[in-house]
Enzyme design. Structure first.
Site, PDB file in Angstrom:
ATOM      1  N   ASN A   9       0.837  -1.275   0.041  1.00 23.91           N
ATOM      2  CA  ASN A   9       0.081   0.076  -0.070  1.00 23.91           C
ATOM      3  C   ASN A   9       0.806   1.202   0.077  1.00 23.91           C
ATOM      4  O   ASN A   9       1.519   1.665   1.187  1.00 23.91           O
ATOM      5  CB  ASN A   9      -0.857  -0.033   1.174  1.00 23.91           C
ATOM      6  CG  ASN A   9      -1.655   1.238   1.374  1.00 23.91           C
ATOM      7  OD1 ASN A   9      -1.730   2.032   0.414  1.00 23.91           O
ATOM      8  ND2 ASN A   9      -2.297   1.347   2.663  1.00 23.91           N
ATOM      9  N   TRP A  10       1.110   1.997  -1.352  1.00 24.37           N
ATOM     10  CA  TRP A  10       2.049   3.027  -1.484  1.00 24.37           C
ATOM     11  C   TRP A  10       1.352   4.447  -0.627  1.00 24.37           C
ATOM     12  O   TRP A  10       1.973   5.153  -0.426  1.00 24.37           O
ATOM     13  CB  TRP A  10       2.315   3.133  -2.755  1.00 24.37           C
ATOM     14  CG  TRP A  10       3.163   1.945  -3.596  1.00 24.37           C
ATOM     15  CD1 TRP A  10       3.449   1.023  -2.977  1.00 24.37           C
ATOM     16  CD2 TRP A  10       3.160   2.096  -4.873  1.00 24.37           C
ATOM     17  NE1 TRP A  10       4.117  -0.006  -3.942  1.00 24.37           N
ATOM     18  CE2 TRP A  10       3.984   0.733  -5.031  1.00 24.37           C
ATOM     19  CE3 TRP A  10       3.277   2.986  -5.978  1.00 24.37           C
ATOM     20  CZ2 TRP A  10       4.443   0.488  -6.425  1.00 24.37           C
ATOM     21  CZ3 TRP A  10       3.691   2.599  -7.069  1.00 24.37           C
ATOM     22  CH2 TRP A  10       4.305   1.254  -7.436  1.00 24.37           C
ATOM     23  N   LYS A  11       0.181   4.255  -0.442  1.00 26.94           N
ATOM     24  CA  LYS A  11      -0.370   5.479   0.117  1.00 26.94           C
ATOM     25  C   LYS A  11      -0.234   6.636  -0.901  1.00 26.94           C
ATOM     26  O   LYS A  11      -0.165   6.658  -1.974  1.00 26.94           O
ATOM     27  CB  LYS A  11      -0.383   5.834   1.488  1.00 26.94           C
ATOM     28  CG  LYS A  11      -0.156   4.640   2.445  1.00 26.94           C
ATOM     29  CD  LYS A  11       0.051   4.865   3.859  1.00 26.94           C
ATOM     30  CE  LYS A  11       0.019   3.431   4.814  1.00 26.94           C
ATOM     31  NZ  LYS A  11       0.069   3.731   6.257  1.00 26.94           N
ATOM     32  N   HIS A  96      -9.449   1.032   4.673  1.00 30.15           N
ATOM     33  CA  HIS A  96      -8.045   1.247   5.606  1.00 30.15           C
ATOM     34  C   HIS A  96      -8.438   2.424   6.863  1.00 30.15           C
ATOM     35  O   HIS A  96      -9.368   3.202   6.642  1.00 30.15           O
ATOM     36  CB  HIS A  96      -6.997   1.971   4.599  1.00 30.15           C
ATOM     37  CG  HIS A  96      -5.856   1.885   5.229  1.00 30.15           C
ATOM     38  ND1 HIS A  96      -5.277   2.896   6.175  1.00 30.15           N
ATOM     39  CD2 HIS A  96      -4.558   1.111   5.242  1.00 30.15           C
ATOM     40  CE1 HIS A  96      -3.960   2.760   6.480  1.00 30.15           C
ATOM     41  NE2 HIS A  96      -3.691   1.489   5.750  1.00 30.15           N
ATOM     42  N   GLU A  98      -6.909   4.627   7.838  1.00 29.94           N
ATOM     43  CA  GLU A  98      -6.567   6.128   7.552  1.00 29.94           C
ATOM     44  C   GLU A  98      -8.007   6.864   6.817  1.00 29.94           C
ATOM     45  O   GLU A  98      -8.267   7.820   7.175  1.00 29.94           O
ATOM     46  CB  GLU A  98      -5.335   6.151   6.807  1.00 29.94           C
ATOM     47  CG  GLU A  98      -4.047   5.924   7.501  1.00 29.94           C
ATOM     48  CD  GLU A  98      -3.044   5.642   6.479  1.00 29.94           C
ATOM     49  OE1 GLU A  98      -2.938   5.720   5.395  1.00 29.94           O
ATOM     50  OE2 GLU A  98      -2.095   5.119   7.313  1.00 29.94           O
ATOM     51  N   GLU A 168      -5.332  -5.006  10.554  1.00 30.46           N
ATOM     52  CA  GLU A 168      -4.273  -4.002  10.653  1.00 30.46           C
ATOM     53  C   GLU A 168      -4.776  -3.063  12.144  1.00 30.46           C
ATOM     54  O   GLU A 168      -5.414  -2.434  12.120  1.00 30.46           O
ATOM     55  CB  GLU A 168      -4.318  -2.940   9.290  1.00 30.46           C
ATOM     56  CG  GLU A 168      -4.086  -3.825   8.174  1.00 30.46           C
ATOM     57  CD  GLU A 168      -3.360  -2.554   7.327  1.00 30.46           C
ATOM     58  OE1 GLU A 168      -2.287  -2.888   6.762  1.00 30.46           O
ATOM     59  OE2 GLU A 168      -4.303  -1.634   7.009  1.00 30.46           O
ATOM     60  N   GLY A 174       2.393   2.285  10.726  1.00 24.84           N
ATOM     61  CA  GLY A 174       3.435   3.258  10.773  1.00 24.84           C
ATOM     62  C   GLY A 174       4.198   3.677  12.023  1.00 24.84           C
ATOM     63  O   GLY A 174       4.882   4.590  11.948  1.00 24.84           O
ATOM     64  N   SER A 214       3.376  -2.309  10.535  1.00 32.03           N
ATOM     65  CA  SER A 214       4.972  -2.232  10.428  1.00 32.03           C
ATOM     66  C   SER A 214       5.489  -3.421  10.192  1.00 32.03           C
ATOM     67  O   SER A 214       6.599  -4.041  10.981  1.00 32.03           O
ATOM     68  CB  SER A 214       5.305  -1.738  12.297  1.00 32.03           C
ATOM     69  OG  SER A 214       4.938  -0.509  12.331  1.00 32.03           O
ATOM     70  N   GLY A 235       2.980  -1.105   4.315  1.00 35.30           N
ATOM     71  CA  GLY A 235       3.010   0.137   4.165  1.00 35.30           C
ATOM     72  C   GLY A 235       4.313   0.760   3.830  1.00 35.30           C
ATOM     73  O   GLY A 235       4.967   0.575   2.650  1.00 35.30           O
TER      74      GLY A 235
HETATM   75  C1  PEP Z   1      -0.733   0.091   6.000  1.00 35.33           C
HETATM   76  O1  PEP Z   1      -0.848   1.364   6.299  1.00 35.33           O
HETATM   77  O2  PEP Z   1      -1.703  -0.633   5.492  1.00 35.33           O
HETATM   78  C2  PEP Z   1       0.605  -0.266   6.853  1.00 35.33           C
HETATM   79  C3  PEP Z   1       0.487  -1.571   7.216  1.00 35.33           C
HETATM   80  O3  PEP Z   1       1.581   0.333   7.143  1.00 35.33           O
HETATM   81  P1  PEP Z   1       2.828   0.150   7.833  1.00 35.33           P
HETATM   82  O4  PEP Z   1       3.446  -1.056   7.123  1.00 35.33           O
HETATM   83  O5  PEP Z   1       3.869   1.373   7.415  1.00 35.33           O
HETATM   84  O6  PEP Z   1       2.803  -0.108   9.237  1.00 35.33           O
END
Ligand code: PEP
Length: 251
Positions: A9-11, A96, A98, A168, A174, A214, A235
């Site tokens: 997921n590049w956001k 998600h 976010e 998640e 993050g 993470s 992410g």
């Molecule tokens: C995400 O936002 O879906 C995610 C898992 O982010 P990260 O790996 O940076 O925690």
């Protein structure tokens, strides 16, 4: 056998040039086992390009990071599921944390988005997960059950086969703090059990349940070795090709 999936997921990261270079790197080093599938979720702006780059193998696909809950019309700035499908993306990420937090997406709204995705033959990577406060007060199981059941349990067994769940925990996204393998496996097994209750063993056992939060090369192997963890939604570590490739090779 259910698929192992690593989805990046590049956001709102990576411009077109950077994104294309990353996809090229990853495609050159795809895992050799047949059961590992890789998904890229880039910005809408170059989703079509990424989907085209993925067209030669069924083990790689492009995903949108969201879709509109509306079919079409006067919704300036919105992107419909039909537009996404017409760019040859095969998945859409929905729910998600976010989007739930920043854009106030409710379980009800996500149910509508799932409908739009399915009308356009997109598979859905459906995200769920609790906040730290919810975990510490012990309501996380109920919370996740509600997220999944309110947005997805209107689906038939046949339709549910096009759902991938991503667990998640918000406190791990993050932050650099990963759920322990035991914490993640506990929730994944819980999710699989509610799928057994709703859809029966066959559907539950064939549903891929990804962990996100993470996840990185140093912890992916241990997480993915767990019985009910079928890969990751990644992410930060999906933005670096070496890290992302290492994660795809962690099964
Ligand atoms: C995400 O936002 O879906 C995610 C898992 O982010 P990260 O790996 O940076 O925690």
């Amino acid at each position: 056998m259910r698929k192992n999936i690593v989805a990046g997921n590049w956001k709102m990261n990576l411009n077109r040039t950077e994104g294309i270079a990353l996809v090229e790197d990853v495609l050159a080093k795809l895992p050799t086992d047949n059961n590992t599938h890789v998904v890229f979720a880039p910005s809408f702006v170059y989703l079509h390009k990424v989907a085209k780059m993925c067209a030669n193998t069924s083990k790689v696909a492009a995903a949108a990071q969201d879709c509109s809950s509306n079919e079409k019309g006067a919704f300036t700035g919105e992107i419909s599921a039909n537009m996404i499908a017409s760019c040859n993306a095969r998945y859409v990420v929905l729910g998600h944390s976010e989007r739930r937090a920043n854009f106030k997406e409710s379980n009800e709204l996500l149910k509508t988005k799932v409908g739009q995705a399915f009308t356009n033959n997109l598979k859905v990577i459906f995200c769920c997960g609790e906040s730290l406060v919810q975990r510490e007060s012990g309501v996380h199981f109920d919370w996740i059950n509600t997220q999944i059941s309110e947005s997805l349990f209107h689906l038939s067994s046949e339709e549910f086969k096009n759902i991938v769940i991503a667990y998640e925990p918000i406190w791990a996204i993050g932050t650099g703090v990963t759920a322990s393998t035991d914490q993640a496996q506990e929730i994944h097994a819980f999710i699989r059990n509610i799928l057994v209750d709703q859809y029966g063993l066959e559907v539950a056992l064939s549903t891929s349940i990804l962990y996100g939060g993470s996840c990185k090369p140093s912890n992916a192997k241990e997480l993915f070795a767990s019985q009910d963890i079928d890969g990751g939604l990644i992410g930060g570590a999906s933005l670096n090709s070496d890290d992302f490739i290492a994660i795809t090779q962690s099964f």
